[in-house]
Design a protein around this motif. Sequence first.
Motif, PDB file in Angstrom:
ATOM      1  N   GLU A 287      34.923  36.675  49.969  1.00 57.77           N
ATOM      2  CA  GLU A 287      35.126  36.524  49.251  1.00 57.77           C
ATOM      3  C   GLU A 287      34.546  37.641  47.759  1.00 57.77           C
ATOM      4  OE1 GLU A 287      35.903  34.037  47.136  1.00 57.77           O
ATOM      5  OE2 GLU A 287      36.695  32.791  48.761  1.00 57.77           O
ATOM      6  N   GLU A 288      34.446  38.840  49.016  1.00 53.72           N
ATOM      7  CA  GLU A 288      33.524  40.329  48.716  1.00 53.72           C
ATOM      8  C   GLU A 288      35.128  40.840  47.798  1.00 53.72           C
ATOM      9  OE1 GLU A 288      30.836  40.872  48.417  1.00 53.72           O
ATOM     10  OE2 GLU A 288      29.822  39.754  49.304  1.00 53.72           O
ATOM     11  N   ARG A 289      35.102  41.589  46.888  1.00 54.96           N
ATOM     12  CA  ARG A 289      35.949  42.343  46.378  1.00 54.96           C
ATOM     13  C   ARG A 289      36.481  42.839  47.320  1.00 54.96           C
ATOM     14  NH1 ARG A 289      32.346  43.601  41.954  1.00 54.96           N
ATOM     15  NH2 ARG A 289      32.966  43.058  40.010  1.00 54.96           N
ATOM     16  N   ASP A 323      45.960  48.072  36.409  1.00 55.21           N
ATOM     17  CA  ASP A 323      45.333  47.025  35.186  1.00 55.21           C
ATOM     18  C   ASP A 323      43.472  47.187  35.836  1.00 55.21           C
ATOM     19  OD1 ASP A 323      43.481  45.316  34.394  1.00 55.21           O
ATOM     20  OD2 ASP A 323      45.227  43.792  33.725  1.00 55.21           O
ATOM     21  N   LEU A 324      42.808  47.398  35.593  1.00 53.93           N
ATOM     22  CA  LEU A 324      41.718  47.327  36.708  1.00 53.93           C
ATOM     23  C   LEU A 324      40.589  45.986  35.812  1.00 53.93           C
ATOM     24  CD1 LEU A 324      40.720  50.857  37.615  1.00 53.93           C
ATOM     25  CD2 LEU A 324      41.312  49.114  38.865  1.00 53.93           C
ATOM     26  N   THR A 325      41.111  45.126  34.720  1.00 49.04           N
ATOM     27  CA  THR A 325      40.208  44.270  34.438  1.00 49.04           C
ATOM     28  C   THR A 325      39.532  43.399  35.648  1.00 49.04           C
ATOM     29  OG1 THR A 325      41.644  44.451  33.094  1.00 49.04           O
ATOM     30  CG2 THR A 325      39.559  42.664  33.373  1.00 49.04           C
ATOM     31  N   ALA A 326      40.052  42.972  36.720  1.00 49.59           N
ATOM     32  CA  ALA A 326      39.768  41.675  37.411  1.00 49.59           C
ATOM     33  C   ALA A 326      38.759  42.742  38.251  1.00 49.59           C
ATOM     34  CB  ALA A 326      40.782  41.194  38.313  1.00 49.59           C
ATOM     35  N   TYR A 327      39.495  44.042  38.773  1.00 44.45           N
ATOM     36  CA  TYR A 327      37.791  44.524  39.882  1.00 44.45           C
ATOM     37  C   TYR A 327      36.706  44.487  38.591  1.00 44.45           C
ATOM     38  CZ  TYR A 327      35.761  48.980  41.130  1.00 44.45           C
ATOM     39  OH  TYR A 327      34.809  49.524  41.177  1.00 44.45           O
ATOM     40  N   GLU A 328      36.898  45.294  37.475  1.00 50.32           N
ATOM     41  CA  GLU A 328      35.129  45.483  36.618  1.00 50.32           C
ATOM     42  C   GLU A 328      35.240  43.556  36.676  1.00 50.32           C
ATOM     43  OE1 GLU A 328      34.601  47.962  36.000  1.00 50.32           O
ATOM     44  OE2 GLU A 328      36.005  48.926  36.546  1.00 50.32           O
ATOM     45  N   ALA A 330      35.649  40.782  37.991  1.00 50.26           N
ATOM     46  CA  ALA A 330      35.251  39.437  38.545  1.00 50.26           C
ATOM     47  C   ALA A 330      35.178  40.002  40.720  1.00 50.26           C
ATOM     48  CB  ALA A 330      37.142  38.962  39.315  1.00 50.26           C
ATOM     49  N   SER A 331      33.793  39.406  40.646  1.00 49.93           N
ATOM     50  CA  SER A 331      33.737  39.971  42.659  1.00 49.93           C
ATOM     51  C   SER A 331      33.906  39.003  43.322  1.00 49.93           C
ATOM     52  CB  SER A 331      31.505  39.124  42.785  1.00 49.93           C
ATOM     53  OG  SER A 331      31.658  38.032  41.994  1.00 49.93           O
ATOM     54  N   ASP A 332      35.060  39.006  43.351  1.00 48.12           N
ATOM     55  CA  ASP A 332      36.049  37.830  44.700  1.00 48.12           C
ATOM     56  C   ASP A 332      37.189  38.921  44.046  1.00 48.12           C
ATOM     57  OD1 ASP A 332      36.370  36.455  41.709  1.00 48.12           O
ATOM     58  OD2 ASP A 332      36.954  34.360  43.378  1.00 48.12           O
ATOM     59  N   SER A 333      37.600  40.111  43.478  1.00 53.78           N
ATOM     60  CA  SER A 333      39.194  40.363  42.607  1.00 53.78           C
ATOM     61  C   SER A 333      39.493  41.539  44.153  1.00 53.78           C
ATOM     62  CB  SER A 333      38.981  41.287  41.826  1.00 53.78           C
ATOM     63  OG  SER A 333      38.344  42.088  41.999  1.00 53.78           O
TER      64      SER A 333
END
Length: 421
Positions: A287-289, A323-328, A330-333
């Motif tokens: 569940e890690e990035r 688009d890096l929104t999810a990376y920034e 969400a910890s499971d992105s």
Amino acid sequence: MQLFPHQQRALQETEKFNRVAYYLDMGLGKTFVGSEKANSFPENIILICQKSKIQDWVEHFRQYYAMGVFDLTDKKQFEEFQGTVGRFVGVINYDLVFRRSYFAHISGFTLVLDESSIIQNETAKRSKFILKMKPKNVILLSGTPTAGKYEKLWSQLHLLGWEISKDLFYKQYVEIEWIEDHNSGFRIPQIVGYKNVDRLKRKLAEHGAIFMKSEEVFDLPEQVIIPVYSKPTKEYRKFMRDAIITIDGREYIGDTILSKRIYARMMCSYLNKGRVAAFKDLVQSTEERLIVFYNFNEELNTMQEAIAELERPISIVNGSFKDLTAYEEASDSITFVQYQAGAMGLNLQKANRIIYFSMTDRSELFEQSKKRIHRIGQKKPCFYYQMICPGTVEEDILHTLELRKDYTDELFKKYQESFDR
């Protein structure tokens, strides 16, 4: 702006130079060193970078410096920029600057080249144009200025003011052997090593060049490489033998060395069901990035389809989208990064795991991709999952990358000859 000690040291060591090169390893903050050096000069600043880095540089100067900042890829801002009085920064990309005649006629400015290794081919249009520009001050920035190949420094040396001819540079610092080309019958030069390297580095230092490796500055976390194998398909074997095959209604014809190499790589990656299944298993195992590097658009489509049911937040960086929104957030992105668009320059140290769905054939992109997570701020061990089909061109590519060399058509040709035997 609070600089790290190693950044302050780089500036102190080059204080007397108005032409400098900061060859700081990825993650050591050459952006801050370069902008601080540029700000120390009273002249206006023209900064040339990759297209994907335009907005990052614009935001950097707007955040830290009190001067006008223009995105020169925008026609309206470019027109406004030409009529501006006072101190300013203009940011433009390599593939556009030589198309704007304005830059051929100005002089007395500070020129900043981000990822200056891009001008290593002095015969390219952009390199020729930049080498003819008339700056007063020059700042070169690169994390991998040569990718381990000193001969690629020659064009950058001229911007630093070292007027050494290419012939003399090669005679003094590059080891060459002449080998026979079986196709043409002619003998061709091949670079086999380097000589007088300590003297070369002294000369570079005399011309304002600073080299700095991460391991010299910080104790970064351990790097762990984990191979993930999937069997080559029967379609791959058939294609390598016959150079033609139809898969899911699409015909693949390897009628040139380049087309055959590209299709062979595709058959190891997204056309390999075992690879796709292994990728899905990897994603489900944590569940890690995750950061995922890939080459072809079809690979992205296939990977997204494979994990759609998992409903993980997704970010994408490629030639047409960033688009890096999810990376920034969400910890499971899962962040999908196309090598050409994101191997150089992204800060992704919130993650500590990279999946290589397929390998690039360029050494510089491979080395830089690893440093997207292995950089200042990273506290965890870094894991690199290399997805490989044993006994295929992928294994040959990986071996070449480990030697810090690019994988070329000529190497593929040799591989194909050994495959045929």
